[in-house]
Motif scaffolding. Structure first.
Motif, mmCIF file in Angstrom:
data_model
loop_
_atom_site.group_PDB
_atom_site.id
_atom_site.type_symbol
_atom_site.label_atom_id
_atom_site.label_comp_id
_atom_site.label_asym_id
_atom_site.label_seq_id
_atom_site.Cartn_x
_atom_site.Cartn_y
_atom_site.Cartn_z
ATOM 1 N N GLY A 167 0.820 -1.210 0.000
ATOM 2 C CA GLY A 167 0.000 0.000 0.000
ATOM 3 C C GLY A 167 0.846 1.249 0.000
ATOM 4 O O GLY A 167 0.502 2.239 -0.632
ATOM 5 N N ARG A 168 1.981 1.209 0.713
ATOM 6 C CA ARG A 168 2.891 2.359 0.745
ATOM 7 C C ARG A 168 4.135 2.123 -0.096
ATOM 8 O O ARG A 168 4.777 3.059 -0.546
ATOM 9 C CB ARG A 168 3.310 2.663 2.190
ATOM 10 C CG ARG A 168 2.184 3.215 3.044
ATOM 11 C CD ARG A 168 2.684 3.504 4.450
ATOM 12 N NE ARG A 168 3.204 2.306 5.096
ATOM 13 C CZ ARG A 168 3.810 2.296 6.264
ATOM 14 N NH1 ARG A 168 3.990 3.424 6.905
ATOM 15 N NH2 ARG A 168 4.243 1.164 6.798
ATOM 16 N N ARG A 169 4.492 0.863 -0.310
ATOM 17 C CA ARG A 169 5.667 0.571 -1.103
ATOM 18 C C ARG A 169 5.551 -0.844 -1.655
ATOM 19 O O ARG A 169 4.636 -1.604 -1.295
ATOM 20 C CB ARG A 169 6.936 0.729 -0.279
ATOM 21 C CG ARG A 169 7.008 -0.137 0.973
ATOM 22 C CD ARG A 169 8.307 0.098 1.706
ATOM 23 N NE ARG A 169 8.455 -0.774 2.880
ATOM 24 C CZ ARG A 169 9.584 -0.928 3.537
ATOM 25 N NH1 ARG A 169 10.669 -0.283 3.136
ATOM 26 N NH2 ARG A 169 9.666 -1.710 4.592
ATOM 27 N N ALA A 170 6.472 -1.213 -2.533
ATOM 28 C CA ALA A 170 6.482 -2.537 -3.141
ATOM 29 C C ALA A 170 7.722 -3.297 -2.680
ATOM 30 O O ALA A 170 8.822 -2.739 -2.619
ATOM 31 C CB ALA A 170 6.466 -2.421 -4.665
ATOM 32 N N LEU A 171 7.550 -4.580 -2.354
ATOM 33 C CA LEU A 171 8.634 -5.404 -1.837
ATOM 34 C C LEU A 171 8.744 -6.688 -2.648
ATOM 35 O O LEU A 171 7.764 -7.149 -3.241
ATOM 36 C CB LEU A 171 8.403 -5.774 -0.359
ATOM 37 C CG LEU A 171 8.181 -4.653 0.646
ATOM 38 C CD1 LEU A 171 7.821 -5.241 2.008
ATOM 39 C CD2 LEU A 171 9.408 -3.768 0.756
#
Length: 494
Positions: A345-349
């Protein structure tokens, strides 16, 4: 005899007692030599290990310097020990269990990625291929040919006959001057016929036949669909009045709705493939001719116009089509399977696979996505391996252990403003890197008041502040926890 028996029994008892004592002594010596045999002999117990910090397993990004109850959940904070920190950056799994857990790996690859987008389109008339039939002069409708709106016409198809009384007198004058043989007057009379709106072909016909022809037959300039027919027998028409409208069918428009998130990948001239349910197995090729400027506020899509040739006239407006927009930039890029990406939701991993069955989360900056492949702009290198199946299990395990991926240094867009959470507090201790505050509740975070240590976003925030000062504090939520963005003395304090 009895005395000897008594002495023998006493000697036997003494030997047994000596053997038991000796055996107990040897057993004690052996146990004390075994490592970890007794609790009091263990070099360090779990409670003696040094704790780096405490954290909430359900919110591992936030670290606390003291044990206590979690402000987020109804549970006690969990310590992170020094000897556990050496492996805290990765999740370790026995390689023999990899298959049982369903883990699959994929290699970070480099190559030219051709993007494609599948959308739905609807055929429509080509609004540039339109012919309007108007009356050049006032007259009366004497005949209307058997046509109605929706009919498909050929070029030069007759629509109606118009009687123009004004032409009769002008043609009589023209024929009289022709018989007199005055070339200058004849040229002037011919020009007058043109000014009355008489077609050049009709003037030539009058001049050759020598007969007055005041009737005009309206015809369709192009072949296509008759959209409007506004004439009836006996009606009067005025000069410039629109009598018919014909839309050509030599080419049609394909109106395509593209999601606004994909708008940046569409360019004029891009190759398009269309498949119509009405013609199974047929692939129509075209190009993007226009990208309309407006966005649909309800569906959040933009309209893209594709022009398709229609030589046989079988493409009819209103038919639907499955459309594939294809494009290749020709640039070599890094990519991973789209299923390997975990979006928080805030970043991609992604879960990066390392040696000896170790996996660690890595933040990545993503580019375009096409056909199950996602471009990686930052965070990975070619040849590395990532988990493409089972990564959510590893990500959950990493969260429970407080393992957090290092944040990429990606500057936010200029228009993006960080959300600040404010409260009042008192400085307990402060230096250029962090500040310890006894703060009130952060209502926007649902976080109660407590004493905590926060990192400073800028070392300049400590200027003019000392222990004991009452301050107004503003913090922002980052991937590593809360960070102080503003720190100001409360009003009324010297």
């Amino acid at each position: 005899m009895s005395t000897r028996i008594w002495k023998g029994a006493l000697l036997a008892s003494f030997s047994v007692a000596l053997g038991v004592a000796g055996g107990y002594w040897f057993a004690q010596q052996r146990m004390s030599a075994m490592p970890g045999a007794a609790t009091e002999q263990s070099p360090r117990t779990q409670d003696e290990r040094k704790a780096l910090y405490w954290y909430d397993p359900m919110y591992p990004q936030q670290k606390f310097d003291k044990p206590g109850k979690s402000p987020f959940m109804d549970m006690q904070l969990v310590p992170q020990y020094v000897d556990a920190s050496t492996n805290s950056a990765a999740v370790s799994i026995d390689p023999s269990l990899t298959q049982n857990l369903g883990l699959r790996l994929a290699t970070v690859s480099r190559g030219v990625l051709a993007s494609s987008l599948d959308v739905v389109g609807v055929l429509a008339f080509n609004e540039r291929d339109v012919a309007v039939v108007q009356a050049r002069t006032a007259g009366f409708v004497e005949r209307v040919y058997a046509h109605a709106p929706g009919d498909v016409l050929k070029a030069n198809a007759a629509l109606a006959d118009i009687l123009v009384p004004e032409w009769a007198a002008a043609q009589e004058e023209f024929l009289a001057l022709k018989r007199n043989g005055d070339a200058d007057l004849l040229a002037a009379a011919r020009q007058r016929l043109r000014l009355t709106g008489m077609p050049a072909a009709l003037i030539t016909q009058v001049e050759r036949s020598g007969k007055v022809q005041p009737n005009l037959t309206l015809t369709s300039p192009i072949g296509g669909v008759l959209q409007e027919l506004e004439v009836r027998e006996g009606m009067t028409v005025a000069a410039g009045e629109t009598l018919a409208r014909v839309n050509g069918l030599s080419s049609v428009w394909l109106a395509v709705s593209v999601p606004e998130s994909e708008a940046g990948t569409i360019v004029v001239g891009q190759t398009v493939e269309a498949r119509l349910p009405a013609f199974p197995g047929t692939v129509l090729n075209g190009t993007v001719s226009a990208i309309l400027p407006e966005t649909n506020p309800d569906s959040r899509t933009i309209r893209v116009r594709v022009e398709l040739p229609n030589p046989d006239g079988r493409l009819r407006p209103g038919l639907t089509a499955q459309v594939r927009l294809s494009r290749s930039t020709g640039q070599s890029v890094l990519w991973v399977p789209s299923e390997a990406v975990v979006r928080t939701g805030r970043r991609a991993l992604v879960m990066l696979a390392e040696d000896a069955g170790r996996y660690r989360p890595v933040e990545v900056q993503l580019g375009q996505e096409s056909e199950g492949k996602t471009v990686v702009l930052k965070g990975l290198e070619e040849g590395q391996q990532v988990v493409s199946s089972g990564q959510f299990l590893l990500d959950s395990e990493a969260s429970l252990k407080g393992i957090v991926a290092r944040t990429l240094e990606i500057p936010p867009p200029p228009s993006t403003a960080a959300a600040f959470h404010e409260t009042d507090g008192q400085v307990i201790e402060i230096d250029s890197k962090e500040v310890t505050l006894a703060h009130g509740p952060f209502k926007t975070l649902g976080m109660p008041g407590m004493t905590m240590t926060f990192p400073l976003a800028d070392p300049a925030l400590m200027q003019g502040l000392k222990a004991g000062d009452k301050v107004r504090v503003s913090v922002s939520q980052t991937d590593d926890g809360l960070r102080v963005e503003r720190l100001e003395k409360s009003g009324g304090q010297p």
